[in-house]
Scaffold this active site. Structure first.
Site, PDB file in Angstrom:
ATOM      1  N   GLU A 104       0.834  -1.206   0.000  1.00 22.07           N
ATOM      2  CA  GLU A 104       0.000   0.000   0.000  1.00 22.07           C
ATOM      3  C   GLU A 104       0.865   1.251   0.000  1.00 22.07           C
ATOM      4  O   GLU A 104       2.001   1.226   0.475  1.00 22.07           O
ATOM      5  CB  GLU A 104      -0.858   0.007   1.272  1.00 22.07           C
ATOM      6  CG  GLU A 104      -2.336  -0.215   1.055  1.00 22.07           C
ATOM      7  CD  GLU A 104      -3.049   0.942   0.365  1.00 22.07           C
ATOM      8  OE1 GLU A 104      -2.481   1.593  -0.535  1.00 22.07           O
ATOM      9  OE2 GLU A 104      -4.201   1.194   0.737  1.00 22.07           O
TER      10      GLU A 104
ATOM     11  N   ASP B 299      -4.268   5.264   6.038  1.00 26.01           N
ATOM     12  CA  ASP B 299      -4.743   6.530   6.596  1.00 26.01           C
ATOM     13  C   ASP B 299      -5.851   6.207   7.610  1.00 26.01           C
ATOM     14  O   ASP B 299      -5.571   5.860   8.746  1.00 26.01           O
ATOM     15  CB  ASP B 299      -5.227   7.385   5.412  1.00 26.01           C
ATOM     16  CG  ASP B 299      -5.694   8.776   5.789  1.00 26.01           C
ATOM     17  OD1 ASP B 299      -5.151   9.352   6.733  1.00 26.01           O
ATOM     18  OD2 ASP B 299      -6.604   9.298   5.116  1.00 26.01           O
TER      19      ASP B 299
ATOM     20  N   VAL C 273       0.078  14.334   1.770  1.00 25.98           N
ATOM     21  CA  VAL C 273       1.377  14.220   1.111  1.00 25.98           C
ATOM     22  C   VAL C 273       1.240  13.828  -0.361  1.00 25.98           C
ATOM     23  O   VAL C 273       0.247  13.214  -0.762  1.00 25.98           O
ATOM     24  CB  VAL C 273       2.294  13.207   1.841  1.00 25.98           C
ATOM     25  CG1 VAL C 273       2.609  13.653   3.254  1.00 25.98           C
ATOM     26  CG2 VAL C 273       1.677  11.814   1.849  1.00 25.98           C
TER      27      VAL C 273
HETATM   28  P1  5GP Z   1      -7.584   4.909   3.955  1.00 26.07           P
HETATM   29  O1  5GP Z   1      -8.562   4.012   3.263  1.00 26.07           O
HETATM   30  O2  5GP Z   1      -6.621   4.178   4.858  1.00 26.07           O
HETATM   31  O3  5GP Z   1      -8.263   6.053   4.653  1.00 26.07           O
HETATM   32  O4  5GP Z   1      -6.718   5.641   2.847  1.00 26.07           O
HETATM   33  C1  5GP Z   1      -6.378   4.941   1.749  1.00 26.07           C
HETATM   34  C2  5GP Z   1      -5.809   5.701   0.608  1.00 26.07           C
HETATM   35  O5  5GP Z   1      -6.072   7.088   0.599  1.00 26.07           O
HETATM   36  C3  5GP Z   1      -4.306   5.582   0.584  1.00 26.07           C
HETATM   37  O6  5GP Z   1      -3.912   4.313   0.117  1.00 26.07           O
HETATM   38  C4  5GP Z   1      -3.966   6.693  -0.370  1.00 26.07           C
HETATM   39  O7  5GP Z   1      -4.080   6.225  -1.697  1.00 26.07           O
HETATM   40  C5  5GP Z   1      -5.010   7.735  -0.060  1.00 26.07           C
HETATM   41  N1  5GP Z   1      -4.412   8.744   0.830  1.00 26.07           N
HETATM   42  C6  5GP Z   1      -4.480   8.816   2.162  1.00 26.07           C
HETATM   43  N2  5GP Z   1      -3.770   9.849   2.637  1.00 26.07           N
HETATM   44  C7  5GP Z   1      -3.221  10.438   1.552  1.00 26.07           C
HETATM   45  C8  5GP Z   1      -2.329  11.566   1.382  1.00 26.07           C
HETATM   46  O8  5GP Z   1      -1.880  12.240   2.320  1.00 26.07           O
HETATM   47  N3  5GP Z   1      -1.972  11.852   0.097  1.00 26.07           N
HETATM   48  C9  5GP Z   1      -2.407  11.154  -0.984  1.00 26.07           C
HETATM   49  N4  5GP Z   1      -1.992  11.528  -2.176  1.00 26.07           N
HETATM   50  N5  5GP Z   1      -3.238  10.081  -0.858  1.00 26.07           N
HETATM   51  C10 5GP Z   1      -3.621   9.743   0.404  1.00 26.07           C
HETATM   52 MG    MG Z   2      -3.920   3.548  -1.786  1.00 26.27          MG
END
Ligand code: 5GP
Ligand code: MG
Length: 183
Positions: A107, A111, A161
């Site tokens: 991954e 987040d 980021v």
């Molecule tokens: P989650 O499902 O854990 O909330 O987040 C999953 C996805 O959101 C990550 O794999 C990533 O692709 C995207 N994501 C989360 N935080 C960031 C960030 O700070 N920057 C970017 N570009 N994508 C993020």
């Molecule tokens: Mg992702």
């Protein structure tokens, strides 16, 4: 790659500042690859890369791992702009047989953990021998689901980021270094 990183970049309407250099990333990937080499020796792990964000991390991790291993790719999406949209859809399906395999999900960022909390049960029904998560970044403060990444390059705060595969509305993926938004 060896050139000095730009101190800041502007993508669309936002300016991002240098956060983690390509050299620092490579150092962590080398360390994680050593751990994986030792842990999965003789097990021929199946790496499942989550596209698009993890493509660069996966490419470097693949070159750092030396044991026999296989690589597959899926596309799961829950982000638009700088905010999570709350839905995860498997756009590009997994065709490989996961049963009895040692799976390492690759991954870009864990987040809220929603993506992994939705994807791991989908994998588990296929009865893999084991599942681990290798992630470039982990935002422990943002975590809302019970997800514990096994291999983490860097823990970060809640900031947004870009770079090294990560985009801001599709820009910034090609940057060799990681930048963060400071508002
Ligand atoms: P989650 O499902 O854990 O909330 O987040 C999953 C996805 O959101 C990550 O794999 C990533 O692709 C995207 N994501 C989360 N935080 C960031 C960030 O700070 N920057 C970017 N570009 N994508 C993020
Ligand atoms: Mg992702």
């Amino acid at each position: 790659m060896t050139s000095k990183p730009e101190p800041s970049v502007t993508l669309h309407d936002k300016t991002f500042h240098l956060y983690i250099s390509h050299a620092q990333i490579q150092e962590r990937i080398t360390a994680i690859a050593k751990t994986i080499d030792a842990e999965y020796q003789g097990k021929r792990p199946l790496f499942i890369t989550v596209l698009n964000g993890a493509f660069m991390f996966a490419a470097d991790l693949a070159r750092a791992v030396t044991i026999d291993c296989e690589w597959a790719f899926v596309r799961l999406s829950s982000y638009q702009g700088t905010e999570s949209t709350g839905t995860v859809s498997q756009v590009l399906g997994l065709k490989d047989d996961v049963e009895g395999r040692h799976v390492i999900v690759v991954e870009d960022i864990v987040d809220s953990g929603r993506t992994m909390a939705n994807f791991l049960p989908e994998l588990e029904v296929e009865h893999p021998a084991s599942i681990a998560i290798a992630t470039l970044l982990f935002k422990p403060e943002a975590l809302k689901h019970e997800v514990q990444p096994d291999h983490v390059c860097f823990e970060t705060g809640n900031e947004f980021v870009v770079g090294y595969g990560l985009d801001y509305d599709e820009l910034g993926r090609n940057l060799p270094d990681i930048y963060r938004l400071q508002e």
